[in-house]
Design an enzyme around this catalytic site. Structure first.
Site, PDB file in Angstrom:
ATOM      1  N   ASP A 193       2.014   4.554  11.220  1.00  0.00           N
ATOM      2  CA  ASP A 193       2.050   5.141  12.560  1.00  0.00           C
ATOM      3  C   ASP A 193       2.977   4.277  13.405  1.00  0.00           C
ATOM      4  OD1 ASP A 193       0.308   2.961  13.067  1.00  0.00           O
ATOM      5  OD2 ASP A 193      -1.455   4.237  13.235  1.00  0.00           O
ATOM      6  N   GLU A 224      -6.369  -6.352   3.091  1.00  0.00           N
ATOM      7  CA  GLU A 224      -6.231  -7.331   4.185  1.00  0.00           C
ATOM      8  C   GLU A 224      -6.855  -8.696   3.883  1.00  0.00           C
ATOM      9  OE1 GLU A 224      -7.748  -5.301   7.636  1.00  0.00           O
ATOM     10  OE2 GLU A 224      -6.347  -3.637   7.410  1.00  0.00           O
ATOM     11  N   GLU A 278      -0.335   3.474   5.713  1.00  0.00           N
ATOM     12  CA  GLU A 278      -1.051   3.816   6.959  1.00  0.00           C
ATOM     13  C   GLU A 278      -0.063   3.968   8.104  1.00  0.00           C
ATOM     14  OE1 GLU A 278      -4.275   1.062   7.704  1.00  0.00           O
ATOM     15  OE2 GLU A 278      -4.816   0.968   5.591  1.00  0.00           O
ATOM     16  N   HIS A 314       1.775  -0.225  10.525  1.00  0.00           N
ATOM     17  CA  HIS A 314       1.357   0.142  11.887  1.00  0.00           C
ATOM     18  C   HIS A 314       2.345  -0.517  12.852  1.00  0.00           C
ATOM     19  CE1 HIS A 314      -2.424   1.884  10.616  1.00  0.00           C
ATOM     20  NE2 HIS A 314      -2.716   0.795   9.925  1.00  0.00           N
ATOM     21  N   ASN A 340      -3.460  -3.897  -0.484  1.00  0.00           N
ATOM     22  CA  ASN A 340      -3.018  -3.235   0.750  1.00  0.00           C
ATOM     23  C   ASN A 340      -3.143  -4.188   1.942  1.00  0.00           C
ATOM     24  OD1 ASN A 340      -2.280  -0.683   2.084  1.00  0.00           O
ATOM     25  ND2 ASN A 340      -4.320  -0.779   3.024  1.00  0.00           N
TER      26      ASN A 340
HETATM   27  O1  9MR Z   1      -8.617   4.355  11.369  1.00  0.00           O
HETATM   28  C1  9MR Z   1      -9.787   3.601  11.113  1.00  0.00           C
HETATM   29  C2  9MR Z   1     -10.720   3.666  12.297  1.00  0.00           C
HETATM   30  O2  9MR Z   1     -11.241   4.977  12.428  1.00  0.00           O
HETATM   31  C3  9MR Z   1     -11.828   2.666  12.132  1.00  0.00           C
HETATM   32  O3  9MR Z   1     -12.586   2.634  13.299  1.00  0.00           O
HETATM   33  C4  9MR Z   1     -11.250   1.304  11.847  1.00  0.00           C
HETATM   34  C5  9MR Z   1     -12.360   0.307  11.666  1.00  0.00           C
HETATM   35  O4  9MR Z   1     -11.968  -0.866  11.049  1.00  0.00           O
HETATM   36  O5  9MR Z   1     -10.465   1.352  10.669  1.00  0.00           O
HETATM   37  C6  9MR Z   1      -9.369   2.177  10.847  1.00  0.00           C
HETATM   38  O6  9MR Z   1      -8.553   2.151   9.705  1.00  0.00           O
HETATM   39  C7  9MR Z   1      -8.003   0.888   9.364  1.00  0.00           C
HETATM   40  C8  9MR Z   1      -7.819   0.851   7.880  1.00  0.00           C
HETATM   41  O7  9MR Z   1      -9.032   1.125   7.247  1.00  0.00           O
HETATM   42  C9  9MR Z   1      -7.269  -0.486   7.415  1.00  0.00           C
HETATM   43  N1  9MR Z   1      -6.074  -0.849   8.121  1.00  0.00           N
HETATM   44  C10 9MR Z   1      -6.152  -0.766   9.555  1.00  0.00           C
HETATM   45  C11 9MR Z   1      -6.622   0.622   9.968  1.00  0.00           C
HETATM   46  C12 9MR Z   1      -6.552   0.768  11.455  1.00  0.00           C
HETATM   47  O8  9MR Z   1      -7.464  -0.113  12.066  1.00  0.00           O
END
Ligand code: 9MR
Length: 471
Positions: A280, A171, A278, A249, A213
């Site tokens: 969903d 990101e 990722e 997402h 990513n």
């Molecule tokens: O799913 C993850 C969640 O449990 C955490 O609280 C969150 C914190 O930043 O991160 C989520 O995973 C993220 C991933 O690492 C990067 N892309 C976005 C995902 C969803 O927020």
């Protein structure tokens, strides 16, 4: 390059027949009752992982270490998936809570579980503006740069030989129309922080695929264009990068883009693997199932799309639980989206809708006094999606007044244009005048109905209309 022998991994060409034979043999007496399911595809996989493996791909999920004691969770995990991504356990705050003091306890639990159950691991994420430990958040400049490099080196070394692919940088680009880098403490250490991280990761674990990513890069837009330019630049300068992850997402505000497949393909054309990392999709029922099917078919249509990871197992495991975005409900039951994904992986959902022939009985009275419409019997109209250096063209083939049972579309590409990928038609060549012929499943079109095929290429694409004739 794979150190862990994965269930369903290895040479794609060598596996499917053996698995099919075994599956059918095990099914044994149940074959008669299961005819409807088995008959649709001789090599259908019965789980997400095995179905994906039929085409040499993986199917993964994000995993939380603390859920590994939940038997429903683990039952689904072990049955369905052959790749795992630690959801939070490999992030900077988790692995280096104090500077130069590493804690791998929870990440190691996930890696051990994966290894014990024949799954591979996507590492996530080495360098990211978010989920940094407090000590790193307060660093800047040369001190932060050296802390980042040390972190990448230490973590990638700890897991050397155990990771299929690392999200080395996560990101790093801003949302919106600028295509700029995202402002962060890492970015303020200098534009080259990304390539420094990739080089450190390569040195530490030369066997892992190294990915960039991001999210909101799933279609062609200013942000994905900027990532594209970075990957192109890295390839040109020999910065080690092997793959690009598309988080995917999706919800009603951010739906699956219409050019999703084309966008994956243009990155693949740069010479990197692409992965859906990722996934969903918020929603329910048929709409959600259809969207999942589209995403899976897009990956299957891109040969360098090597696998798909969903961001959790049950809806209740999701970071967006209220949007019920996953493949299993809170009780662990398979949702329609699961079936759609499995069917798509097995090739069952691929053919675009072709209209059935009319069921009305032809008139037996006097023959028509006017001759049926003559001419080519079909038309081809083009929709062009052009960007700098590349394009996708969609061609809609529409039948005239009579049903048709096969078609040819001829069009001439502008000079310098080259087709790199075609779907739902067989092209005669890649440059100049190209003849596209229907495939087995989409040759028959009822009067006034249509079907669509498409192709992607480099250069400037064709637009307008094409010559369509009936075969
Ligand atoms: O799913 C993850 C969640 O449990 C955490 O609280 C969150 C914190 O930043 O991160 C989520 O995973 C993220 C991933 O690492 C990067 N892309 C976005 C995902 C969803 O927020």
């Amino acid at each position: 390059m794979d150190k862990v022998l994965a269930r369903g991994s290895g040479n794609p060409a060598a596996r499917p027949r053996a698995r099919t034979a075994l599956t059918l043999a095990v099914a044994g007496v149940a074959v008669v009752a299961a005819t409807v399911t088995v008959a649709s595809s001789a090599s259908a996989g019965t789980t997400l992982g095995s179905a994906a493996a039929e085409s040499g791909r993986y199917f993964g999920t994000a995993v939380a270490a603390y859920k590994l004691s939940d038997s429903t969770y683990v039952g689904i995990l072990n049955r369905e998936f052959n790749m795992v991504t630690p959801e939070n356990e490999m992030k900077w705050d988790a692995t280096e809570p104090s500077q130069n003091q590493f804690n791998y306890t929870n990440a190691d639990r996930i890696v051990s579980h994966a290894q014990a159950n024949g799954m591979r691991v996507r590492g996530h994420a080495l360098a990211w503006h978010s989920q940094q430990p407090g000590w790193a958040q307060s660093l800047s400049g040369a001190a932060l740069r050296s802390a980042m490099t040390n972190h990448v080196t230490q973590v990638a070394t700890h897991y050397k030989g155990k990771i299929y692919a690392w999200d080395v940088v996560n990101e790093a680009f801003a949302d919106g129309g600028t295509g700029a880098r995202r402002d962060s403490n890492l970015q303020r250490t200098g534009d080259d922080w990304i390539e420094v991280a990739f080089r450190a990761a390569r040195t530490a674990d030369p066997g892992a695929k190294l990915c960039y990513n991001d999210y909101n890069t799933d279609g062609q837009n200013a942000k994905s264009n900027a990532v594209y330019a970075m990957v192109q630049d890295f390839k040109a300068r020999g910065v080690p990068i092997d793959c690009v992850g598309f988080q995917s997402h999706f919800n009603s505000a951010s739906p699956v883009p219409s050019d999703y497949q084309a966008n994956l393909q243009r990155f693949a054309n740069l010479g990197v693997d692409v992965q859906i990392t990722e996934l969903d999709i918020e929603g329910s029922g048929t709409t959600q199932a259809d969207n999942y099917g589209r995403v899976v078919r897009a990956c299957l249509a891109v040969s360098r799309c090597t696998g798909i990871t969903v961001w959790g197992i049950r809806d209740s495991d999701s970071w967006r639980a209220s949007g019920t975005p996953l493949l299993f409900d809170g009780s662990g039951n398979k949702k329609p989206a699961y079936t759609s994904v499995l069917n798509a992986l097995n090739g069952g959902g691929t053919p675009p809708p072709t209209t059935a022939p009319p069921t009305t009985t032809p008139a037996t009275t006097a023959p028509p006094t006017t001759p049926p419409p003559s001419g080519n019997g079909c038309t081809g109209s083009l929709t062009l999606n052009q960007w700098q250096g590349g394009f996708v063209t969609y061609v809609r083939v529409t039948a005239g007044a009579n049903p048709i049972n096969g078609w040819n579309v001829v069009l001439t590409l502008p000079g310098g244009a080259t087709i790199t990928n075609t779907w739902s038609a067989q092209p005669s060549g890649t440059t100049g005048t190209v003849n596209f012929r229907n495939l087995d499943y989409n040759g028959s079109i009822a009067p006034g109905q249509s079907t669509e095929f498409g192709f992607q290429g480099t250069g400037v694409g064709p637009s307008g209309t094409a010559t369509c004739s009936v075969r």
